[in-house]
Design a protein around this motif. Structure first.
Motif, mmCIF file in Angstrom:
data_model
loop_
_atom_site.group_PDB
_atom_site.id
_atom_site.type_symbol
_atom_site.label_atom_id
_atom_site.label_comp_id
_atom_site.label_asym_id
_atom_site.label_seq_id
_atom_site.Cartn_x
_atom_site.Cartn_y
_atom_site.Cartn_z
ATOM 1 N N LEU A 241 -0.579 -8.176 5.577
ATOM 2 C CA LEU A 241 -1.470 -8.799 4.619
ATOM 3 C C LEU A 241 -1.585 -10.291 4.882
ATOM 4 N N LEU B 89 -7.429 -2.555 5.824
ATOM 5 C CA LEU B 89 -6.474 -2.902 4.775
ATOM 6 C C LEU B 89 -5.293 -1.936 4.763
ATOM 7 N N GLN C 249 -2.920 -2.881 7.377
ATOM 8 C CA GLN C 249 -2.196 -4.103 7.035
ATOM 9 C C GLN C 249 -1.087 -3.837 6.014
ATOM 10 N N ILE C 250 -1.364 -2.971 5.046
ATOM 11 C CA ILE C 250 -0.364 -2.659 4.016
ATOM 12 C C ILE C 250 0.871 -2.030 4.646
ATOM 13 N N GLU D 78 2.811 -4.536 6.699
ATOM 14 C CA GLU D 78 3.542 -5.449 5.830
ATOM 15 C C GLU D 78 4.797 -4.798 5.256
ATOM 16 N N THR E 132 -9.907 -0.927 -2.479
ATOM 17 C CA THR E 132 -8.947 -2.008 -2.313
ATOM 18 C C THR E 132 -7.865 -1.905 -3.382
ATOM 19 N N ARG F 255 -6.477 -12.575 -4.362
ATOM 20 C CA ARG F 255 -5.615 -12.839 -3.206
ATOM 21 C C ARG F 255 -6.393 -12.521 -1.944
ATOM 22 N N LEU G 237 -6.567 -10.984 1.431
ATOM 23 C CA LEU G 237 -5.820 -9.997 2.205
ATOM 24 C C LEU G 237 -6.171 -10.045 3.686
ATOM 25 N N ASN G 238 -7.421 -10.421 4.000
ATOM 26 C CA ASN G 238 -7.886 -10.507 5.377
ATOM 27 C C ASN G 238 -8.972 -11.585 5.409
ATOM 28 N N PHE H 226 -1.483 -5.973 -5.175
ATOM 29 C CA PHE H 226 -1.668 -7.173 -4.343
ATOM 30 C C PHE H 226 -2.333 -8.316 -5.106
ATOM 31 N N ALA I 157 -5.485 -8.593 -5.696
ATOM 32 C CA ALA I 157 -6.803 -8.868 -5.115
ATOM 33 C C ALA I 157 -7.929 -8.350 -6.003
#
Length: 767
Positions: free
Chosen positions: A24, A504, A507-508, A511, A539, A656, A658-659, A724, A726
């Motif tokens: 993330l 995403l 990425q999660i 992370e 998301t 937030r 995230l990318n 997150f 977001a």
């Protein structure tokens, strides 16, 4: 579009710290980016199967007519034709729809809009299928169409359910309150088409058990499966939807009107059947943004403080209900915008007409009212002689304020901060400061205008949208994370529509588990449901499910090590594929800790529930809200009425980042789509007939129309109830940018600009 925009980044202790390479916060590229750019990505139109047949659909040339007879004999007798189906051949439910099953698979006794499906043909060649469809003889008794939504209330019912789909009378506060200053306006918003980059296509393959598999670019595969199975007269287990590559989606992929005829033909012939819609069929077949009529009256005190808003909102749903109820709820709830309004009285209606169907298009309901309430704020500023940005700042919403629906804003709402950011951002240089040949006149490089007739305008707009479903929608998603041999796989039925969910999800897992190689499985309905790809829900809901599943796998991975070393799993961390303890005693790799095992976990994410609006428009109807401020700078040729958008300065609360790269792309794309709604995009009709259903007659903005888009501020104030923290990113700039462009044109011309898209005559300054 400019790439040198200022993009806010997460705060770090060391300003020179390199951004993460994965996980993330990293600008991880999409896994399918290379395949798409090289042209090897498998879209639905690329599908093939042995023994393939081709489908074509016969559509009504009339917006309203009674069907006297349908003769398919000539088509059925043509060489190469394998099947012809009409309403009489639908074995199950003859109508479908999300929420209200009011749309027939094939019209039987009456057609209600131009382009409605009458019959479908399967043949061994696409040209044969089209010729056979054209050979079907339909005798119509043409009826007078109802195309004015205001006349739909008194017109004869167009549908057994009547012409009124929903009425929401919102009452909040004291109706007797009046302001010292009152401004009124009447506004019209046009019919924007999603205009997908690839027209609808799909493949239906019959199964040995008598079922069928549908390969299509669905954005909500489980709902599409359920609707199709009901029409096929089959159990859900015998219908499977496999999601193929989606060439971008802003709601246009949610209409199963192309898929159900395809499946019927496959079941009838016992052969695979493919459909590839023409651009004209695409325009006629899918839903569009609701054309809307809005009447507003704003009351304020002598200082410009809002006291009361009165409004009437009329949505033209077209022939069928589709998502009109949800769109109306958003329009009524956000009719006052992100402003504090102590007293509000809003009435909203959605009605059926014989116009093309309306449905879910990004920012539905919210875009239309944003254009109207921001026009009202400009009128109020002009009447009081105040700066348009100042009067907005005096009234903006903040966390803890109450919406006219009675719902308290509990999420971050930094509206004032957003507006101040775009107001304070430096303006672009005036054309007079550069050589004439270095800047574009309105109308493009070959524009006919004269520099002396060009006026510059600066305008502002504030927009808001809701996230996830509303009014009691049960939002839930399920995800599975598997890890084996140092590779993680995510299984989730959340469809990648271009919004970046697949990236995403990778990425999660990176992370949480420290595994760099992460694959996201393709989507089909054998997987648990994840819901539709709309309102930023993947998301939030699907991303939350992936995170929970990944954390469960993390616990499985770390528990044996923690037990061995006599410590809690919370004292272990995973970074860059390495597991270390807080004291440095333990240090190993994830691969070594796995020791050849396969770990997996399945988890769900379900946000807190909402409730429907009551008879007075009151209720906690929304899970969360997102906000945006845009300052538009335009050049207007006040003699020709042509408009060029010079710059769009954007500030947005994103919760937030995230990318970063993906977020900037989503915002830029949303702004550009909104510019289309502001200046060019309007699917025109004449007495219900769609005029020029093609990309020549429907003017999409091109690269020459895209201005510099400056992302001047991204506020990272995390929403504590969202995974997150977001927020949804792409819908709110779509909602806000048309209002900002209209505001700037008003500033340049002194004209009211009460209609979108803006017509040239509305941008010609009064002598």
């Amino acid at each position: 579009m400019s790439n040198d925009a200022a993009i806010a980044a997460p705060a770090v202790d060391d300003p020179e710290q390199e951004p993460p390479a994965h996980g993330l916060g990293a600008s991880l590229p999409q896994a399918d980016a290379r395949a798409k750019t090289e042209g090897t990505f498998p879209y639905a139109s690329d599908l093939w199967a042995e023994g393939l047949l081709w489908a074509a659909i016969l559509r009504s040339p009339h917006p309203h007519a009674r069907i006297v007879s349908v003769d398919t004999s000539a088509a059925a007798e043509m060489p190469g034709v394998r099947a012809v189906v009409t309403h009489a051949d639908v074995p199950g439910d003859t109508a479908y729809g999300r929420g209200v099953a009011d749309r027939p698979v094939f019209a039987s006794d009456v057609v209600r809009h131009h382009g409605e499906a009458i019959a479908a043909v399967a043949a061994d060649h696409p040209d044969t299928a089209r010729l056979a469809a054209a050979a079907i003889t339909v005798e119509y008794e043409v009826l007078e169409p109802v195309t004015d939504p205001e006349k739909a209330f008194a017109a004869e019912p167009l549908h057994p359910d009547g012409n009124l789909i929903r009425h929401i009378p919102l009452s909040y506060g004291d109706p007797e309150v009046n302001g010292e200053v009152v401004v009124e306006g009447l506004y019209r918003i046009g019919r924007q088409d999603p205009a997908p980059i690839g027209a609808e296509a799909g493949l239906a393959v019959p199964r040995p058990d008598g079922g069928v598999e549908l390969y299509t670019a669905s954005t909500d595969p489980h709902t599409d499966r359920d609707l199709a199975a009901a029409c096929f007269g089959l159990d859900k287990e015998r219908v499977k939807v496999v999601v193929t590559g989606v060439p971008g989606a802003t709601g246009d992929r949610e209409d199963p009107g192309f898929q159900i005829p395809l499946g019927l033909l496959a079941l009838r012939t016992g052969c695979p059947v493919k459909l590839a819609a023409t651009r004209e069929e695409s325009f006629l077949g899918h839903a569009h943004r609701h054309p809307t009529l809005l009447r507003y009256r704003h009351h304020a005190d002598a200082d410009g403080k809002l006291l009361k808003v009165e409004a009437q909102i009329l949505l033209d749903a077209g022939a069928y209900a589709d998502a009109s109820s949800e769109s109306l709820a958003a329009a009524v709830a956000f009719a006052c915008g992100p402003y504090v309004v102590p007293h509000a009285f809003i009435e909203g209606w959605a009605v059926r007409t014989n116009n093309p169907p309306s449905g879910h298009v990004r920012g539905e309901g919210a875009l239309q009212v944003c254009a109207a309430y921001e026009a009202q704020m400009d009128k109020l500023a002009a009447k009081l002689g105040q700066d348009p940005a100042d009067i907005r700042l005096r009234n903006v919403l903040a966390t803890g304020d109450i919406l006219p629906t009675g719902q308290t804003v509990t999420c971050p709402a930094p509206v004032a901060e957003l507006l101040q950011a775009v107001r304070d951002f430096p303006l672009p240089p005036l054309p007079k400061d550069t050589p004439e040949e270095a800047w574009l006149l309105p109308g493009g490089p070959e524009g006919a205008g004269e520099p002396g007739a060009v006026r510059r305008g600066v305008g502002y707009a504030l927009g808001m949208v809701h996230m996830l479903g509303a009014e009691g929608t049960d939002e839930v998603s399920t995800a599975t994370v598997k890890v084996h041999d140092g590779v993680a796989t995510v299984i989730c039925a959340a469809v990648e529509t271009g919004q970046g969910f697949s990236t995403l999800a990778r990425q999660i897992v990176q992370e949480t588990l420290g595994i760099e190689e992460v694959h996201v499985a393709s989507v089909d309905t054998d997987q648990p449901p994840a819901g539709p790809a709309a309102h930023g829900r993947h998301t939030w809901v699907s991303g939350g499910a992936v995170e929970r599943a990944a954390k469960m796998v993390r616990t499985q991975l770390l528990q044996p090590l923690a037990h061995k070393f006599g410590m809690s799993t919370e004292l272990l961390q995973i970074t860059d594929g390495k597991i270390t303890s807080y004291d440095g005693v333990l240090s190993t790799t994830v691969t070594e800790a796995m020791d050849g095992k396969e770990l997996w976990a399945t988890a769900q994410c379900r946000p807190h529930p909402t409730e429907p609006l009551d008879d007075h428009g009151q209720g906690d109807a929304f899970v969360g809200l997102a906000f945006c401020a845009i300052r538009a700078v335009v050049d207007v040729d006040i003699e020709l009425g042509s408009v060029r958008v010079v710059e769009m300065a954007v500030a947005q609360d994103v919760g937030r980042i995230l990318n970063p790269a993906q977020l900037a792309t989503r915002i830029e794309a949303g702004v550009t789509q909104g510019i289309g709604a502001a200046l060019t995009e309007n699917l025109r009709t004449a007495r219900g007939l769609v005029r020029h259903p093609d990309l020549t007659g429907y003017a999409l903005p091109t690269a020459l129309d895209a201005p510099d888009i400056r992302i001047v501020k991204l506020v990272e104030e995390r929403d504590v109830v969202a995974p997150f923290g977001a927020k949804a990113a792409s819908a709110v700039p779509v909602v806000t940018s048309p209002a900002a462009v209209a505001s700037a044109v008003r500033a340049a011309t002194g004209r009211p600009v009460n209609r979108l898209p803006i017509r040239p005559q509305a941008a010609v300054a009064t002598p």
